[in-house]
Design a protein around this motif. Structure first.
Motif, mmCIF file in Angstrom:
data_model
loop_
_atom_site.group_PDB
_atom_site.id
_atom_site.type_symbol
_atom_site.label_atom_id
_atom_site.label_comp_id
_atom_site.label_asym_id
_atom_site.label_seq_id
_atom_site.Cartn_x
_atom_site.Cartn_y
_atom_site.Cartn_z
ATOM 1 N N PHE A 15 0.841 -1.201 0.000
ATOM 2 C CA PHE A 15 0.000 0.000 0.000
ATOM 3 C C PHE A 15 0.870 1.243 0.000
ATOM 4 N N THR A 16 0.250 2.377 -0.311
ATOM 5 C CA THR A 16 0.982 3.644 -0.395
ATOM 6 C C THR A 16 0.691 4.564 0.783
ATOM 7 N N HIS A 17 -0.513 4.470 1.338
ATOM 8 C CA HIS A 17 -0.945 5.313 2.447
ATOM 9 C C HIS A 17 -1.559 4.431 3.542
ATOM 10 N N LEU A 18 -1.275 4.790 4.785
ATOM 11 C CA LEU A 18 -1.900 4.133 5.926
ATOM 12 C C LEU A 18 -2.854 5.134 6.564
ATOM 13 N N ALA A 19 -4.127 4.752 6.653
ATOM 14 C CA ALA A 19 -5.136 5.609 7.285
ATOM 15 C C ALA A 19 -5.426 5.070 8.669
ATOM 16 N N ILE A 20 -5.044 5.813 9.696
ATOM 17 C CA ILE A 20 -5.221 5.359 11.070
ATOM 18 C C ILE A 20 -6.623 5.694 11.560
ATOM 19 N N ALA A 21 -7.336 4.689 12.023
ATOM 20 C CA ALA A 21 -8.687 4.864 12.555
ATOM 21 C C ALA A 21 -8.679 4.541 14.055
ATOM 22 N N SER A 22 -9.146 5.425 14.858
ATOM 23 C CA SER A 22 -9.694 6.729 14.516
ATOM 24 C C SER A 22 -9.486 7.674 15.697
ATOM 25 N N ALA A 23 -9.500 8.961 15.369
ATOM 26 C CA ALA A 23 -9.719 9.999 16.374
ATOM 27 C C ALA A 23 -11.175 10.428 16.244
ATOM 28 N N TYR A 24 -11.701 11.084 17.293
ATOM 29 C CA TYR A 24 -13.126 11.414 17.279
ATOM 30 C C TYR A 24 -13.351 12.870 17.687
ATOM 31 N N PRO A 25 -14.322 13.509 17.061
ATOM 32 C CA PRO A 25 -14.673 14.861 17.491
ATOM 33 C C PRO A 25 -15.441 14.814 18.806
ATOM 34 N N ALA A 26 -15.265 15.833 19.620
ATOM 35 C CA ALA A 26 -16.028 15.945 20.865
ATOM 36 C C ALA A 26 -16.875 17.209 20.807
ATOM 37 N N GLN A 27 -17.990 17.197 21.524
ATOM 38 C CA GLN A 27 -18.940 18.300 21.443
ATOM 39 C C GLN A 27 -18.372 19.618 21.949
ATOM 40 N N ASP A 28 -17.322 19.568 22.767
ATOM 41 C CA ASP A 28 -16.738 20.808 23.271
ATOM 42 C C ASP A 28 -15.628 21.350 22.379
ATOM 43 N N GLY A 29 -15.449 20.724 21.203
ATOM 44 C CA GLY A 29 -14.435 21.199 20.267
ATOM 45 C C GLY A 29 -13.083 20.542 20.423
ATOM 46 N N SER A 30 -12.961 19.649 21.380
ATOM 47 C CA SER A 30 -11.695 18.932 21.546
ATOM 48 C C SER A 30 -11.632 17.744 20.592
ATOM 49 N N LEU A 31 -10.465 17.122 20.546
ATOM 50 C CA LEU A 31 -10.258 15.945 19.704
ATOM 51 C C LEU A 31 -9.962 14.766 20.617
ATOM 52 N N VAL A 32 -10.771 13.712 20.531
ATOM 53 C CA VAL A 32 -10.586 12.532 21.365
ATOM 54 C C VAL A 32 -9.567 11.614 20.691
ATOM 55 N N THR A 33 -8.430 11.409 21.346
ATOM 56 C CA THR A 33 -7.350 10.600 20.768
ATOM 57 C C THR A 33 -7.015 9.396 21.636
ATOM 58 N N GLU A 34 -7.941 8.988 22.466
ATOM 59 C CA GLU A 34 -7.728 7.807 23.299
ATOM 60 C C GLU A 34 -7.461 6.595 22.413
ATOM 61 N N GLY A 35 -6.402 5.861 22.745
ATOM 62 C CA GLY A 35 -6.008 4.716 21.934
ATOM 63 C C GLY A 35 -4.970 5.043 20.889
ATOM 64 N N LEU A 36 -4.678 6.323 20.718
ATOM 65 C CA LEU A 36 -3.700 6.756 19.717
ATOM 66 C C LEU A 36 -2.358 7.112 20.342
ATOM 67 N N GLU A 37 -2.079 6.553 21.510
ATOM 68 C CA GLU A 37 -0.831 6.882 22.205
ATOM 69 C C GLU A 37 0.404 6.544 21.369
ATOM 70 N N ALA A 38 0.285 5.560 20.493
ATOM 71 C CA ALA A 38 1.427 5.151 19.672
ATOM 72 C C ALA A 38 1.443 5.837 18.308
ATOM 73 N N ALA A 39 0.638 6.896 18.154
ATOM 74 C CA ALA A 39 0.511 7.542 16.840
ATOM 75 C C ALA A 39 1.851 7.985 16.277
ATOM 76 N N THR A 40 2.662 8.651 17.099
ATOM 77 C CA THR A 40 3.947 9.150 16.614
ATOM 78 C C THR A 40 4.833 8.005 16.149
ATOM 79 N N ALA A 41 4.855 6.912 16.916
ATOM 80 C CA ALA A 41 5.675 5.762 16.539
ATOM 81 C C ALA A 41 5.192 5.135 15.231
#
Length: 350
Positions: free
Chosen positions: A60-86
């Motif tokens: 493959f050429t691109h990896l699409a990481i699923a998922s981050a989630y929108p929150a009603q207060d305008g924040s971004l929920v990234t729980e489970g994405l602790e290894a995103a940088t790696a």
């Protein structure tokens, strides 16, 4: 001439592999010489069982990481994405780009409704998303808005002109806020039930429009009991979005690496099965894999994946997406990504 399998031919395969693939007598597919994205979705909840180093990066050429989630207060929920940088660092070391998918089915994208009603909340969300993407080195963002008041709250099909336009406005604001060459894509469905929510104006602000061409059968009254993404349905999905004004050169089309089982042959209850598990079951039961069916389970096959990739190539579409990479089979002889690469080679984008 036998069909090439990136180093294998039908004549070189074992008897079991021929049974599984059904490749005897198949025609040699036309192959793209252009760089077309082959996007593999990677669910972070499978990080422990399928760490990045185990992925078939050459397919493959691109990896699409699923998922981050929108929150009603305008924040971004990234729980489970602790290894995103790696994950991003691993992908970049392999010469691959990484896209952050935001949203998803059901409650995963519900907060888009409230965010896009309030200009201040939307601006806050975009700011938080842009900061997260920059901090973690992502190459793009995919917006997966699947929750709509009509379909999810009122059990009603069709287009809500106010809500659908808010998605267009969100994409426009994101495109203005995210620096180039950051990729921006948006997911859409086909069909009059929910597909009408996605306006062709979305493509004015997106590099790619990702058509989720699957799940056309399931546990609802009007659903037939049958394949959720066969070639006939796939063609209808392509026709639907192009007739609505989406241009082929922006469309990246998705296919499923899973099967749907109608429990007891009825549509009241359905279950999903990873394609890799179905390969094992088909082998054990001596069922030809390219039949795409075992009892009440219907699934994608290498033959079907090649046919879809060929259709994408013939219609001049942008590329292809597989949902999802950990559900594919690792063996090249059975892999859906390998079958896709026979028509749309990931190596062309190296």
């Amino acid at each position: 001439m036998p069909v090439s399998r990136r180093g294998f031919t039908c004549g070189a395969l074992s008897g079991a592999a021929v049974l599984m693939t059904g490749c005897q007598g198949a025609a040699e597919p036309a192959v793209s010489k252009a760089c077309k994205p082959v996007i593999a979705v990677y669910p972070v909840w499978k990080f422990a069982s399928h760490p990045p180093e185990t992925l078939p990066w050459d397919r493959f050429t691109h990896l699409a990481i699923a998922s981050a989630y929108p929150a009603q207060d305008g924040s971004l929920v990234t729980e489970g994405l602790e290894a995103a940088t790696a994950i991003v660092e691993t992908a970049h070391s392999k010469g691959r780009k990484v896209i952050l998918s935001v949203g998803g089915s059901g409650e995963g994208s519900r907060a888009f409704l409230s965010l896009t009603r309030d200009p201040e909340l939307q601006a806050k969300f975009i700011e938080n998303l842009a900061a997260y993407v920059k901090a973690n080195g992502f190459d793009g963002v995919d917006i997966d808005w699947e929750y709509w008041t009509y379909q999810n709250a009122k059990n009603k099909g069709g287009n809500d002109p106010e809500e659908s336009q808010r998605l267009v406005a969100l994409m426009q604001a994101l495109r203005e806020a995210l620096p180039r060459p950051l990729i921006l894509s948006v997911d859409v469905f086909a069909g009059s039930w929910v597909g009408d929510q996605y306006l062709s104006a979305l493509q004015d602000h997106a590099d790619y429009v990702v058509l989720m061409a699957y799940d056309f059968t399931g546990a609802w009254e009007a659903s037939p009991i049958g394949h959720h993404a066969d070639l006939k349905t796939f063609k209808r999905a392509l026709d639907y979005v192009t007739e609505r004004g989406f241009v082929p050169e922006k469309l990246t089309v998705g296919m499923p690496a899973y099967g749907i089982e109608f429990v007891d042959g009825k549509k009241k209850d359905v279950r999903h099965h990873d394609y890799s598990d179905l390969v094992v079951q088909a082998h054990a039961k001596k069922v030809p894999l390219n039949k795409g069916r075992m009892a009440h389970v219907f699934f994608e096959t290498p033959e079907l994946a090649r046919a879809k990739a060929q259709l994408i190539l013939e219609r001049g579409m942008a590329g292809i997406m597989l949902f999802e990479v950990t559900a594919d089979h690792a063996d090249e002889a059975y892999s859906l990504l390998s079958a896709i690469n026979q028509v749309i080679p990931a190596a062309n984008c190296a």
